[in-house]
Design an enzyme around this catalytic site. Structure first.
Site, short mmCIF file in Angstrom:
data_model
loop_
_atom_site.label_atom_id
_atom_site.label_comp_id
_atom_site.label_asym_id
_atom_site.label_seq_id
_atom_site.Cartn_x
_atom_site.Cartn_y
_atom_site.Cartn_z
N LEU A 70 0.86 -1.12 0.00
CA LEU A 70 -0.06 0.01 0.04
C LEU A 70 0.69 1.21 0.03
O LEU A 70 2.07 1.22 0.28
CB LEU A 70 -0.87 -0.14 1.10
CG LEU A 70 -1.86 -1.17 1.32
CD1 LEU A 70 -2.66 -1.27 2.64
CD2 LEU A 70 -2.67 -1.30 0.17
N PRO A 71 0.30 2.32 -0.06
CA PRO A 71 1.27 3.61 -0.36
C PRO A 71 1.82 4.04 1.08
O PRO A 71 3.29 4.18 0.94
CB PRO A 71 -0.05 4.65 -0.68
CG PRO A 71 -1.08 4.21 -1.43
CD PRO A 71 -1.00 2.90 -0.72
N THR A 101 6.53 0.70 1.96
CA THR A 101 7.13 1.50 2.77
C THR A 101 6.60 2.34 3.89
O THR A 101 5.72 3.22 3.14
CB THR A 101 8.17 2.28 1.76
OG1 THR A 101 8.87 1.35 0.92
CG2 THR A 101 9.42 3.19 2.60
N LYS A 176 15.17 0.42 5.09
CA LYS A 176 14.75 0.81 3.93
C LYS A 176 14.92 2.38 3.87
O LYS A 176 15.35 3.21 2.82
CB LYS A 176 13.18 0.56 3.87
CG LYS A 176 12.38 1.09 2.45
CD LYS A 176 12.86 0.82 1.26
CE LYS A 176 12.12 1.50 -0.01
NZ LYS A 176 12.64 1.36 -1.17
N LYS A 251 8.36 11.32 0.24
CA LYS A 251 7.56 10.36 1.39
C LYS A 251 8.65 9.80 2.39
O LYS A 251 8.81 9.82 3.45
CB LYS A 251 6.64 9.26 0.88
CG LYS A 251 6.08 8.78 1.98
CD LYS A 251 5.23 7.49 1.39
CE LYS A 251 6.08 6.37 1.28
NZ LYS A 251 5.54 4.93 0.84
P1 NAD Z 1 0.84 2.57 -6.07
O1 NAD Z 1 0.18 3.95 -5.61
O2 NAD Z 1 0.96 2.59 -7.59
O3 NAD Z 1 -0.03 1.33 -5.43
C1 NAD Z 1 -0.82 1.44 -4.15
C2 NAD Z 1 -2.16 0.78 -4.53
O4 NAD Z 1 -2.75 0.61 -3.15
C3 NAD Z 1 -2.87 1.45 -5.37
O5 NAD Z 1 -3.44 0.75 -6.28
C4 NAD Z 1 -4.25 1.97 -4.20
O6 NAD Z 1 -5.29 1.88 -5.04
C5 NAD Z 1 -3.93 0.50 -3.40
N1 NAD Z 1 -4.67 0.91 -2.06
C6 NAD Z 1 -4.65 2.00 -1.28
N2 NAD Z 1 -5.26 1.85 -0.08
C7 NAD Z 1 -5.83 0.56 -0.30
C8 NAD Z 1 -6.75 -0.36 0.38
N3 NAD Z 1 -7.11 0.22 1.75
N4 NAD Z 1 -7.19 -1.39 0.19
C9 NAD Z 1 -6.56 -1.98 -1.04
N5 NAD Z 1 -5.91 -1.44 -1.87
C10 NAD Z 1 -5.62 -0.09 -1.37
O7 NAD Z 1 2.21 2.38 -5.30
P2 NAD Z 1 3.26 1.56 -5.70
O8 NAD Z 1 4.32 2.43 -6.47
O9 NAD Z 1 2.70 0.28 -5.93
O10 NAD Z 1 3.95 1.64 -4.25
C11 NAD Z 1 3.68 0.80 -3.14
C12 NAD Z 1 4.54 0.92 -1.94
O11 NAD Z 1 5.94 0.43 -2.37
C13 NAD Z 1 4.65 2.22 -1.51
O12 NAD Z 1 4.94 2.31 -0.02
C14 NAD Z 1 6.21 2.65 -2.01
O13 NAD Z 1 6.61 3.77 -1.19
C15 NAD Z 1 6.79 1.40 -2.14
N6 NAD Z 1 7.91 1.38 -3.07
C16 NAD Z 1 7.67 1.82 -4.32
C17 NAD Z 1 8.70 1.69 -5.44
C18 NAD Z 1 8.20 2.02 -6.73
O14 NAD Z 1 9.22 2.21 -7.48
N7 NAD Z 1 7.15 2.39 -7.00
C19 NAD Z 1 9.86 0.91 -5.21
C20 NAD Z 1 10.05 0.63 -3.78
C21 NAD Z 1 8.99 0.65 -2.71
#
Ligand code: NAD
Length: 300
Positions: A70-71, A101, A176, A251
């Site tokens: 999740l975000p 994260t 992280k 963030k």
């Molecule tokens: P994203 O916004 O693409 O995906 C998050 C998903 O969670 C969204 O589709 C959203 O609709 C869903 N969501 C939110 N609340 C929800 C709930 N209560 N129930 C069900 N679904 C819900 O973000 P992302 O890029 O996939 O990143 C996810 C996590 O991974 C973050 O914490 C980010 O910091 C971490 N991260 C991202 C990357 C990257 O390159 N994108 C790399 C490493 C770590």
């Protein structure tokens, strides 16, 4: 074959869930966004055992393992804690792998609620970006017990290549935020040095090669050059699209500052990096890749 509930099928979660399906597991996914859910079914998921659930509560029915991606902290706490939270619905002995994260303190809060209910949990944030998620080559930084990691390892190995035990509950999140603070700092230093050299008449590619082979060499220079056109296939050469969004880096730098605050650590570089990333966000560039900080040092 393990029955897995996957909550959060965004940029990272969806490809991770698809890799679990490829490895032969059953995945029941849920996301608040309908299109992400449809993608789980459409991308060969249905045939391979990928099911779209109508709610998180439905997704966890019969699940042996629950994974969340999740975000941010508030989404994770909202999912697991409180009266209607998943921890109040999951049977004891379920394995929860929380891969978002989030703040180390927030992860510890969920760990402690999980312990109270006899649920095994690991904080397991990742590094490697969307390419690592798609390729199954993520690095997992894991916090929690050694026994829990032993149990989780075969599942994590379907999604990642390097799996590190960082320490006890919350330690994965600490690792992280430390890593991402360092990444932001060397990206900013690299962008600043390149802008200085170019303003003094040097070619960005030549300067990059000199610094790469000298004592200034670092990951941002070697793998992710922020100057457009110096490297192929990096966000800087694609209008800073794709990659890791500046707003997510901002963030993570905020989380690093919280972690510093909680132990009165001195992190002036992290603090300045956060201020600079916020400037980029104020310019409306939060959706660009984090290497777009190059634009803070160049004339428009
Ligand atoms: P994203 O916004 O693409 O995906 C998050 C998903 O969670 C969204 O589709 C959203 O609709 C869903 N969501 C939110 N609340 C929800 C709930 N209560 N129930 C069900 N679904 C819900 O973000 P992302 O890029 O996939 O990143 C996810 C996590 O991974 C973050 O914490 C980010 O910091 C971490 N991260 C991202 C990357 C990257 O390159 N994108 C790399 C490493 C770590």
């Amino acid at each position: 074959m393990t029955s897995i509930a996957f909550i959060g099928l965004g940029n990272m979660g969806l490809p991770m869930a698809l890799n679990l399906l490829k490895a032969g597991h059953t995945v029941r996914g849920f996301d608040l966004v309908a299109t992400s859910l449809q993608q789980l079914s459409a991308a060969g998921g249905l045939a391979a055992g990928g099911l779209a659930a109508n709610s998180a509560a439905e997704a966890i029915q019969g699940a042996e393992v629950v994974i969340s991606m999740l975000p941010a902290s508030q989404h994770v706490e909202g999912l697991y804690l409180g009266d209607g939270g998943l921890l109040s619905q999951l049977p004891a002995n379920t394995l929860v792998l929380e891969c978002s994260t989030i703040a180390p303190d927030s992860a510890r809060k969920v760990h402690s609620a999980a312990h109270e209910r006899g649920i095994t949990m690991l904080d397991a944030p990742v590094s490697g970006g969307t390419a690592g998620a798609a390729g199954g080559t993520l690095t997992f930084m894991v916090g929690g017990s050694v026994e829990a990691l032993k149990q989780a390892r075969p599942i994590l190995e379907c999604m990642g290549k390097n799996i590190y035990h960082a320490g006890p509950d919350g330690a994965g999140q600490v690792a992280k935020v430390c890593n991402n603070q360092l990444l932001a700092v060397h990206m900013l230093g690299t962008a600043e040095a390149l802008a200085l050299g170019v303003a003094n008449g040097l070619d960005a590619g030549v300067l990059s090669e000199i610094m790469r082979q000298s004592s200034g060499g670092n990951w941002s220079l070697e793998k992710y050059n922020p100057w457009p056109g110096v490297m192929d296939n990096v966000p800087a050469s694609k209008g800073y699209s794709g990659g890791f969004m500046a707003e997510l880096m901002s963030k993570d730098l905020g989380l690093a500052q919280q972690a510093a605050q909680s132990v009165a650590a001195s992190t002036p570089m992290g603090s300045l990096a956060l201020a600079l990333y916020r400037q980029l966000l104020l310019q409306g560039k939060g959706k660009l890749d984090f290497s777009a900080v190059q634009q803070l040092f160049t004339r428009p």
